[in-house]
Each structure stands twice: as structure tokens, then as C-alpha cells.
Design a protein around this motif. Structure first.
Motif, short mmCIF file in Angstrom:
data_model
loop_
_atom_site.label_atom_id
_atom_site.label_comp_id
_atom_site.label_asym_id
_atom_site.label_seq_id
_atom_site.Cartn_x
_atom_site.Cartn_y
_atom_site.Cartn_z
N VAL A 131 -4.35 6.71 -1.16
CA VAL A 131 -5.05 5.42 -1.19
C VAL A 131 -6.47 5.61 -0.68
CG1 VAL A 131 -5.15 3.09 -0.17
CG2 VAL A 131 -2.95 4.00 -0.97
N SER A 132 -6.61 6.39 0.37
CA SER A 132 -7.91 6.64 0.97
C SER A 132 -8.86 7.34 -0.01
CB SER A 132 -7.72 7.48 2.24
OG SER A 132 -8.94 7.67 2.90
N ALA A 133 -8.34 8.35 -0.71
CA ALA A 133 -9.16 9.08 -1.69
C ALA A 133 -9.56 8.15 -2.85
CB ALA A 133 -8.39 10.28 -2.21
N TRP A 134 -8.59 7.36 -3.31
CA TRP A 134 -8.85 6.39 -4.39
C TRP A 134 -9.91 5.39 -3.95
CZ3 TRP A 134 -6.91 1.12 -3.84
CH2 TRP A 134 -7.04 0.33 -4.98
N TRP A 135 -9.77 4.90 -2.72
CA TRP A 135 -10.73 3.92 -2.21
C TRP A 135 -12.14 4.51 -2.19
CZ3 TRP A 135 -11.03 -1.01 -2.01
CH2 TRP A 135 -12.14 -1.57 -1.39
N LEU A 191 0.83 -1.22 0.00
CA LEU A 191 0.00 0.00 0.00
C LEU A 191 0.86 1.27 0.00
CD1 LEU A 191 -2.92 -1.12 2.35
CD2 LEU A 191 -2.99 -0.81 -0.14
N ASP A 192 2.07 1.18 0.54
CA ASP A 192 2.99 2.33 0.44
C ASP A 192 3.32 2.63 -1.02
OD1 ASP A 192 3.07 2.72 3.15
OD2 ASP A 192 4.95 1.63 3.45
N ILE A 193 3.48 1.57 -1.81
CA ILE A 193 3.78 1.76 -3.24
C ILE A 193 2.53 2.30 -3.96
CG2 ILE A 193 4.40 0.54 -5.37
CD1 ILE A 193 6.16 -1.30 -3.49
N TYR A 194 1.37 1.81 -3.57
CA TYR A 194 0.13 2.36 -4.12
C TYR A 194 0.01 3.86 -3.79
CZ TYR A 194 -2.08 -2.18 -5.30
OH TYR A 194 -2.40 -3.39 -5.87
#
Lengths: 215, 215
Positions: free
Chosen positions: B191-195, B143-146
Motif C-alpha cells: 500500500v505504501s509503495a502504491w501510495w 487496507l489489509d485487503i488492498y
């Protein structure tokens, strides 16, 4: 355009190289030695943030994940070299299906088997006989299903060679070379015949000649 | 033609169903309860010899492996509903790449995490805190890479939603529902915004409404 392939000696990289040869695409290789940790160097991580092999560079593209790369070239150069998604559109979903079966059913137990029988000392792990046995049983069950499938189809997706077959070559090779598990192929008549056909393709022989590790 | 989806309550089946909804393809479902071993019945094994969920029937086709099925419909009905390999051919290899990343980097640690935090009692296993912790660390690194990737791209493959994003929904959902690992998404801004964007698509909301287990 010459495609640059990083880490050519490694199993998944060979999946890419055999595809490039089948598609008659020129390539050059850049050595990245994962056993020396070169795949975790900052330079390599810029290409492949997960530090896995292979990665490729093709003009402006940097790409990783071997099955993504082979799908890309099979689609991009559809009618060049071997048609790796086949000549019949109706079979397209079955190429996809058996390529996923390779990734999720065939590869995981075989990969563990190969690590514990061939690469344990290089990786500094103690071979675990229980793990070997469990994964041999798992892989055997997968190959039983292949045997059934290949009793009515020359290749996994149908009557011609495709990415679905090709994708098995680089790890399957170790079963007969190094892992001492030749019987898993040879005791299954149709799997054995299929293996002889796919592993005798000039493209795969070329890969083994260029990168002869455990050949 | 109505597509028949076997085992709709299961994670990988939801990957297929959300794709069918995005592509505006009619479907019906057939319950197969893996917790009761129905996936190992002789009838089901005729459809899916490995005994895994899902399988689909579409006219003469019987197909399995969820990512093969979604690739098939994304290709077959390219211009119907959402274009799930995107509008720009240049990005095609990146859809492939990030779909493989989901399969080989995101899915394995999350699947183990979900088994040990949500489904252990149903599967009759004792949750192993060491396994949970190890896989949480592994998933965190992915998830860090994401996070890095999504800091410059709205979606994983580029500027629009594709199979690469969609494929994360059904297991990703459990991180925030049941596994108690919401922080893994929420502590990473991009990641949160994408999710939020992908999980608020009407297609995914429809899936959760139809199959509300752990919703």
C-alpha cells in the motif's frame, strides 16, 4: 456463458439479477446465506475479500460490487436487450450522475431504515426509533428532489429507463413491502408514477417471482 | 470549452480536478465555501439540488457527483491525456469494481475519521474517540485487503494507473497530512509503495499546489 450469481436473495444481488434479465443474459444462482455467516466463509472470501454480497463468476472473471457489475454488462452488451445507458449519448453523463445519487443519497438512509424496520431481529439489533426517524427525514428530503426532477422527466436521467432507475428497485421495494413506509412513495405524485412504471417491468416482476422474500 | 468547477478546495472536487488535469482539459474554479453554508444558497442549489460539492458546468451540461463526472470525462476523452479506464478492455470491469470499492469500503470510514480528526472544530462537533477508533479498525481491514491485492498488482485494477487509483487521492492524502494516521499507509509495504507512486503523479502535485489546504 452462464453467469453465476452468489447470494441471490439479497438486495444488491437483485440489482445484478434484474440487469441480467434486462440484458437477456443467462444466469444461475449459488445460495450464500449472510444471516448464517456464509459470506465470511473462506471459500466465499476468495471470491469477495470484503465478505459482501453479491459476487459473480462469468468465465474467467470473478467480479463484485453490484454497481460495477451492472455497469459492466450495460457496457459490454450495449445493444443486447434493453439499452441501459440509453440510446442518446448526450444523456450518458446523467445516467452516471443519477446512478451515483442512488448510491450516495438514496441508498444510505433507506438501507438504515430497512435494517431497523425489517431485518433488526435477524441481525440481532434493537430497532432504534430515533435512527428510524432521522433516516426517514433524510430520505424524505432526497425524495423531494426526485419529485421535482420527475415532474419534468419520465425517468431520472431523461426520457427512458436506465441503470439509474433500475438501481433503486431492490431497496425501494422494501419501502412498500415490509418497512411500512409506502406513504413516502405514494404521497409524491411523480415519484409514485415513476415507481409504478419501473416496478412493473417484467424483469423486476420476474426477480420477485424467483426470489419472493418479503414480496 | 473550459470546465467550471465549483468548490475546488473540497475533497471530492479535487477528485474531479485531478481527473481534468490527467485528461488535459482546461478548467476554471468558482469558490463555494461549505463551512460558510454557501453550498446551501439558492443559486448553488439550482446547480446541485442536494447542496453537495462539487458541481461542474461544461457548456450546456451541469453535472454533479464527483465519480459520475470523472467517469464521464474518462469515457468522453478516452484517448486524450491519460487513459483512465486503461488500455486493455479486458480490465474494464476491474476498474469499475475498484472504483466502487473506493466509494463503498474505503471512503466511508476514512471520511468519518477525517471529520473527527481534522474538521471537527470547523464543523462544530466534538471529536469522538470511540468513533475514531471504530473507523480506524474498519479502514485497517480494508487496507489489509488492498495490501493483498497490491502484492500482485502494481495498481488496484491491474498493471496501470486508472480512475480506481486516482479516486483515493484526495481523502487518502489526509491520512498522511492532518489526521496523524500515516502508519496506516506506511505499515503496509505494498500500500505504501502504491501510495508513493500515485501521490507523486504530476497531476496530484499540481492539485496540491493549486489548493494547498492541509498540504
Amino acid at each position: 456463458m452462464v453467469v453465476k450469481v452468489y447470494g441471490p436473495e439479497y438486495a444488491s444481488s437483485k440489482r445484478v439479477i434484474v440487469t441480467l434479465i434486462e440484458k437477456e443474459i443467462e444466469f444461475e444462482v449459488v445460495d450464500v446465506d449472510a444471516f448464517k455467516g456464509e459470506n465470511k466463509s473462506l471459500d466465499y472470501l476468495k471470491l469477495q475479500p470484503f465478505g459482501l454480497l453479491p459476487a459473480i463468476q462469468d468465465g474467467d472473471y470473478t467480479l463484485f460490487e453490484s454497481r460495477a457489475i451492472i455497469r459492466y454488462y450495460a457496457e459490454k452488451y450495449k445493444s443486447r436487450g434493453t439499452e441501459l445507458f440509453g440510446k442518446c449519448y448526450l444523456l450518458f453523463p446523467f445516467h452516471q450522475q443519477w446512478l451515483e445519487v442512488e448510491a450516495h443519497n438514496f441508498n444510505p438512509p433507506l438501507n438504515t431504515l430497512v435494517i431497523h424496520t425489517i431485518f433488526s431481529s435477524k441481525l440481532g439489533i434493537t430497532p432504534d426509533q430515533k435512527v428510524i426517524q432521522e433516516n426517514e427525514v433524510k430520505l424524505g428530503k432526497v425524495l423531494d428532489i426526485y419529485e421535482e426532477r420527475l415532474s419534468t422527466n419520465k425517468y431520472l436521467a431523461g426520457d427512458f429507463f436506465s441503470l439509474a432507475d433500475l438501481s433503486h428497485l431492490q431497496l425501494g421495494h422494501y419501502l412498500l413491502n415490509g418497512a411500512g413506509k409506502e406513504y413516502m412513495i405514494r404521497d409524491r405524485k411523480h415519484v409514485s408514477a415513476w415507481w409504478d412504471v419501473i416496478s412493473n417491468r417484467p424483469s423486476w416482476k420476474k426477480v420477485l417471482q424467483l426470489f419472493p422474500y418479503l414480496n
